[in-house]
Design a protein around this motif. Structure first.
Motif, short mmCIF file in Angstrom:
data_model
loop_
_atom_site.label_atom_id
_atom_site.label_comp_id
_atom_site.label_asym_id
_atom_site.label_seq_id
_atom_site.Cartn_x
_atom_site.Cartn_y
_atom_site.Cartn_z
N ALA A 146 -16.58 -11.25 -8.92
CA ALA A 146 -16.16 -11.39 -7.53
C ALA A 146 -15.88 -10.03 -6.92
N LEU A 147 -16.16 -9.92 -5.64
CA LEU A 147 -15.75 -8.74 -4.88
C LEU A 147 -14.32 -9.01 -4.40
N VAL A 148 -13.39 -8.21 -4.90
CA VAL A 148 -11.98 -8.39 -4.56
C VAL A 148 -11.61 -7.42 -3.45
N LYS A 149 -11.21 -7.98 -2.31
CA LYS A 149 -10.78 -7.18 -1.17
C LYS A 149 -9.25 -7.21 -1.14
N ASN A 150 -8.64 -6.13 -1.58
CA ASN A 150 -7.19 -6.08 -1.62
C ASN A 150 -6.60 -5.98 -0.21
N VAL A 151 -5.58 -6.78 0.03
CA VAL A 151 -4.91 -6.79 1.33
C VAL A 151 -3.39 -6.81 1.13
N ALA A 152 -2.91 -5.84 0.33
CA ALA A 152 -1.47 -5.72 0.13
C ALA A 152 -0.79 -5.43 1.46
N LYS A 153 0.52 -5.51 1.48
CA LYS A 153 1.26 -5.28 2.72
C LYS A 153 0.92 -3.91 3.30
N LYS A 154 0.64 -3.88 4.60
CA LYS A 154 0.26 -2.70 5.37
C LYS A 154 -1.20 -2.29 5.15
N SER A 155 -1.95 -3.09 4.41
CA SER A 155 -3.36 -2.75 4.18
C SER A 155 -4.12 -2.66 5.50
N LYS A 156 -5.00 -1.69 5.57
CA LYS A 156 -5.87 -1.54 6.74
C LYS A 156 -6.93 -2.64 6.79
N ARG A 157 -7.04 -3.41 5.72
CA ARG A 157 -8.04 -4.46 5.65
C ARG A 157 -7.51 -5.81 6.15
N ARG A 158 -6.23 -5.88 6.43
CA ARG A 158 -5.64 -7.17 6.86
C ARG A 158 -6.26 -7.72 8.16
N PRO A 159 -6.52 -6.89 9.16
CA PRO A 159 -7.15 -7.44 10.38
C PRO A 159 -8.51 -8.07 10.10
N GLU A 160 -9.23 -7.54 9.12
CA GLU A 160 -10.53 -8.11 8.74
C GLU A 160 -10.35 -9.55 8.26
N LEU A 161 -9.31 -9.79 7.46
CA LEU A 161 -9.05 -11.15 6.98
C LEU A 161 -8.64 -12.07 8.12
N VAL A 196 0.84 -1.19 0.00
CA VAL A 196 0.00 0.00 0.00
C VAL A 196 0.88 1.25 0.00
N THR A 197 0.50 2.26 -0.78
CA THR A 197 1.28 3.49 -0.85
C THR A 197 1.22 4.24 0.48
N PRO A 198 2.24 5.06 0.78
CA PRO A 198 2.22 5.84 2.02
C PRO A 198 0.98 6.71 2.16
N HIS A 199 0.54 7.32 1.07
CA HIS A 199 -0.64 8.18 1.15
C HIS A 199 -1.88 7.37 1.51
N ALA A 200 -2.06 6.22 0.84
CA ALA A 200 -3.22 5.39 1.15
C ALA A 200 -3.14 4.82 2.56
N LEU A 201 -1.92 4.58 3.03
CA LEU A 201 -1.74 4.08 4.39
C LEU A 201 -2.15 5.13 5.42
N ALA A 202 -1.80 6.39 5.15
CA ALA A 202 -2.12 7.47 6.08
C ALA A 202 -3.56 7.95 5.92
N LEU A 227 -5.05 -0.37 -7.99
CA LEU A 227 -6.12 -0.63 -7.02
C LEU A 227 -5.57 -1.32 -5.78
N SER A 228 -4.63 -2.24 -5.97
CA SER A 228 -4.01 -2.93 -4.84
C SER A 228 -3.18 -1.97 -4.01
N GLU A 229 -2.40 -1.13 -4.67
CA GLU A 229 -1.52 -0.20 -3.97
C GLU A 229 -2.29 0.91 -3.26
N LEU A 230 -3.47 1.24 -3.75
CA LEU A 230 -4.30 2.26 -3.11
C LEU A 230 -5.27 1.65 -2.09
N ASP A 231 -5.16 0.33 -1.89
CA ASP A 231 -5.97 -0.37 -0.88
C ASP A 231 -7.46 -0.24 -1.16
N LEU A 232 -7.82 -0.36 -2.43
CA LEU A 232 -9.21 -0.21 -2.84
C LEU A 232 -9.84 -1.57 -3.14
N GLU A 233 -11.02 -1.78 -2.62
CA GLU A 233 -11.83 -2.92 -3.04
C GLU A 233 -12.35 -2.66 -4.45
#
Length: 237
Positions: free
Chosen positions: A186-201, A24-30, A57-63
């Motif tokens: 399919a609904l794709v839930k991106n969970v790249a490194k540092k994604s805020k969605r990782r705890p959900e998984l 995930v990009t620094p901006h999307a992370l913040a 889409l993966s780097e911006l942490d977007l579903e």
């Protein structure tokens, strides 16, 4: 192709792309983007221009909702044709803003501006190189380009499948290819490194591992790419 060789072959594509879509990009992370509705992407796995958009889409942490448009597919291709009078991919629909567009570079500019804090000058200047390596990756592995025979005759699931994924993973690629070849949205839930969605998984499946498929039509949820591919082929192939 054996599972080991298939994994190695898929891994070469990730190497060819320099790991794009891994983090995930620094901006999307913040500033974690959370549009109310997921973006829709009409695409197919083997398309190099589609690959570039999926990586962003993966780097911006977007579903996003994956709408496969492999050769031979009917419904999604017809929708794109109705919008622009042509079958050209990728085609992006953002229900949050009403934006609809062709052209990978225009889509990347839009995503960066709307959800990523803007696109860097270096990123724009490097776009020809980015496209060239995406084309090379597509030539290296051309799976996910054509609908499997008879797939149009199979009934579609009532509810959309859910895939936890990130673009650079060679294991996720195998699952995306199968989804596209079977014509499964399919609904794709991106969970790249540092994604805020990782705890959900982790909460849902018990560990941080991709790919992870959830099928609300059967209640099946599972890790492991080979198990997921076998399940999809048996259930929807």
């Amino acid at each position: 192709m054996s599972s080991t060789l298939n994994n190695a072959h898929s891994f070469l594509v990730s190497v060819a792309r320099g790991g794009r879509g891994l983090m995930v990009t620094p901006h999307a992370l913040a500033n974690p983007p959370r549009p109310e509705e997921p973006i829709e992407l009409y695409h197919f796995e083997a398309c190099p221009f589609c690959r570039k958009v999926r990586e962003v889409l993966s780097e911006l942490d977007l579903e996003y909702v994956s709408r496969p448009c492999t050769k031979g597919e009917g419904e999604n291709r017809a929708f794109v044709r109705s919008k622009g009078g042509k079958e050209q991919f990728p085609f992006l629909v953002d229900p949050n803003t009403g934006a609809e567009m062709f052209e990978s570079e225009d889509i990347i500019d839009y995503l960066a501006q709307t959800y990523g804090g803007g696109r860097s000058t270096l990123g724009k200047l490097a776009s020809p190189i980015n496209t060239a390596t995406a084309v090379a990756a597509g030539l290296l592995r051309h799976r996910g380009a054509r609908l499997r025979r008879g797939a149009n005759d199979q009934p579609k699931p009532d509810e959309m499948l859910v895939l936890y994924n990130f673009e650079a993973s060679p294991y996720c690629r195998k699952v995306r290819e199968t989804l596209d070849e079977l014509g499964l949205d399919a609904l794709v839930k991106n969970v790249a490194k540092k994604s805020k969605r990782r705890p959900e998984l982790v909460e849902r499946g018990g560990k941080m591992l991709v790919p992870y498929l959830a099928d609300p039509n059967t209640g099946q949820e599972m890790y492991e790419s080979d198990d997921i591919v076998a399940y999809l082929e048996e259930t929807y192939g």
